[in-house]
Write a protein that holds these residues in place. Structure first.
Motif, PDB file in Angstrom:
ATOM      1  N   ARG A 199       0.659  -1.428   0.053  1.00  0.00           N
ATOM      2  CA  ARG A 199      -0.030  -0.175  -0.116  1.00  0.00           C
ATOM      3  C   ARG A 199       1.074   0.998  -0.040  1.00  0.00           C
ATOM      4  O   ARG A 199       2.071   1.517   0.717  1.00  0.00           O
ATOM      5  CB  ARG A 199      -1.412   0.111   1.807  1.00  0.00           C
ATOM      6  CG  ARG A 199      -1.728   1.296   1.197  1.00  0.00           C
ATOM      7  CD  ARG A 199      -3.028   1.310   2.148  1.00  0.00           C
ATOM      8  NE  ARG A 199      -3.501   0.008   2.302  1.00  0.00           N
ATOM      9  CZ  ARG A 199      -4.442  -0.728   2.990  1.00  0.00           C
ATOM     10  NH1 ARG A 199      -4.871  -0.107   3.977  1.00  0.00           N
ATOM     11  NH2 ARG A 199      -5.499  -1.691   3.097  1.00  0.00           N
ATOM     12  N   ILE A 236       1.687   5.293   0.924  1.00  0.00           N
ATOM     13  CA  ILE A 236       0.765   5.890   2.030  1.00  0.00           C
ATOM     14  C   ILE A 236       1.731   7.287   2.329  1.00  0.00           C
ATOM     15  O   ILE A 236       2.482   7.190   1.446  1.00  0.00           O
ATOM     16  CB  ILE A 236       0.305   5.217   2.943  1.00  0.00           C
ATOM     17  CG1 ILE A 236       2.288   4.992   3.084  1.00  0.00           C
ATOM     18  CG2 ILE A 236      -0.175   3.803   2.988  1.00  0.00           C
ATOM     19  CD1 ILE A 236       2.180   4.519   5.549  1.00  0.00           C
ATOM     20  N   GLU A 271       1.814   5.067  11.424  1.00  0.00           N
ATOM     21  CA  GLU A 271       1.005   5.245  10.242  1.00  0.00           C
ATOM     22  C   GLU A 271       0.077   3.742   9.998  1.00  0.00           C
ATOM     23  O   GLU A 271      -1.042   3.258   9.241  1.00  0.00           O
ATOM     24  CB  GLU A 271       1.054   6.062   9.346  1.00  0.00           C
ATOM     25  CG  GLU A 271       1.102   6.374   7.781  1.00  0.00           C
ATOM     26  CD  GLU A 271      -1.208   6.438   8.270  1.00  0.00           C
ATOM     27  OE1 GLU A 271      -1.514   6.441   7.386  1.00  0.00           O
ATOM     28  OE2 GLU A 271      -0.784   7.032   9.150  1.00  0.00           O
ATOM     29  N   GLN A 294      -3.312   1.899   8.746  1.00  0.00           N
ATOM     30  CA  GLN A 294      -3.446   0.957   7.850  1.00  0.00           C
ATOM     31  C   GLN A 294      -3.478  -0.435   7.873  1.00  0.00           C
ATOM     32  O   GLN A 294      -4.374  -0.178   7.131  1.00  0.00           O
ATOM     33  CB  GLN A 294      -2.100   1.396   6.741  1.00  0.00           C
ATOM     34  CG  GLN A 294      -2.517   3.487   6.707  1.00  0.00           C
ATOM     35  CD  GLN A 294      -3.042   3.639   5.016  1.00  0.00           C
ATOM     36  OE1 GLN A 294      -3.578   3.115   4.560  1.00  0.00           O
ATOM     37  NE2 GLN A 294      -3.424   4.595   5.847  1.00  0.00           N
ATOM     38  N   ASP A 347      -3.843   4.507  -1.274  1.00  0.00           N
ATOM     39  CA  ASP A 347      -4.692   4.572  -0.159  1.00  0.00           C
ATOM     40  C   ASP A 347      -5.458   5.733  -0.532  1.00  0.00           C
ATOM     41  O   ASP A 347      -6.772   5.587   0.469  1.00  0.00           O
ATOM     42  CB  ASP A 347      -3.332   5.746   1.018  1.00  0.00           C
ATOM     43  CG  ASP A 347      -3.423   7.461   0.023  1.00  0.00           C
ATOM     44  OD1 ASP A 347      -3.475   7.677  -1.310  1.00  0.00           O
ATOM     45  OD2 ASP A 347      -3.443   7.952   0.904  1.00  0.00           O
TER      46      ASP A 347
END
Length: 218
Positions: A82, A84, A93, A97, A201
């Protein structure tokens, strides 16, 4: 009376010196400006010469992390990459997520109760201590305890600064997670089935693995 005269003489001498110095400075400025440059132009020139240009380097604004979710049977980990936004607290973070669950049509499923919150996280001497709310220890859907636990462990141990994961719930250390001992929790690659690709994201899948086969299906 004599003292007063001496004082006035001293003051006049100081004033004369200041006047001569000021005239010399102004004369130098006029000469530098070619004899007819406005004073504002000369002053602006001096300011510009004293100003140092500031250069900025382009910085990375995004980064890609690995998140591990469950397959449809809840027994195998699916790796999702992912993208981000760049952040100072990457581990925090990343866990946030992970708690949000998968996005897009990656064929993976969330690991824990969506109400689970990250209360705190710290990394020291290779150990990541994660403090989660009580919802984390509650069974969720058909996800096995082992899959849910190592979904978090594998997600954190992707970072070079983390070798072992320690879990706390509501600020208290716990010894077991749904029957699994929580000692020296390290990454387990044997639980990973396949990668679902890279996901932005915003929920859009940028790249998906062509393989959708569960390699660990019984």
């Amino acid at each position: 009376m004599r003292k007063i005269r001496l004082l006035l003489t001293f003051i006049l001498m100081i004033a004369a010196i200041m006047l001569l110095v000021g005239c010399n400075i102004l004369n130098d400025l006029i000469k530098e400006g070619g004899g007819n440059a406005p004073l504002s132009k000369l002053l602006n020139k001096t300011v510009q010469e004293d100003t140092v240009a500031v250069t900025t380097e382009s910085q990375q604004t995004e980064q890609t992390v690995k998140l591990y979710f469950a397959d449809a049977d809840g027994k195998v980990l699916i790796e999702e990459n992912r993208t981000i936004p760049k952040t100072l607290s990457l581990a925090r973070e990343t866990v946030c997520q992970w708690l949000l669950g998968p996005v897009g049509s990656s064929g993976s499923y969330p690991m824990v109760n969506p109400q689970t919150k990250l209360l705190d996280i710290g990394i020291k001497n290779g150990i990541a201590t994660v403090d989660l709310s009580k919802e984390f220890i509650e069974p969720y859907s058909n996800i096995s305890a082992e899959t849910a636990l190592y979904g978090l462990v594998n997600t954190l141990t992707q970072f070079q600064t983390v070798q072992i994961v320690k879990i706390r719930v509501d600020g208290r250390d716990i010894q077991t997670y749904r029957g699994i001992r929580l000692e020296n929790l390290r990454s387990r690659n044997d639980l990973i089935g396949y990668a679902s690709g890279t996901v932005q994201d915003d929920g859009e899948t940028a790249e998906v693995s062509p393989s959708e086969i569960n390699l660990f299906e019984e």
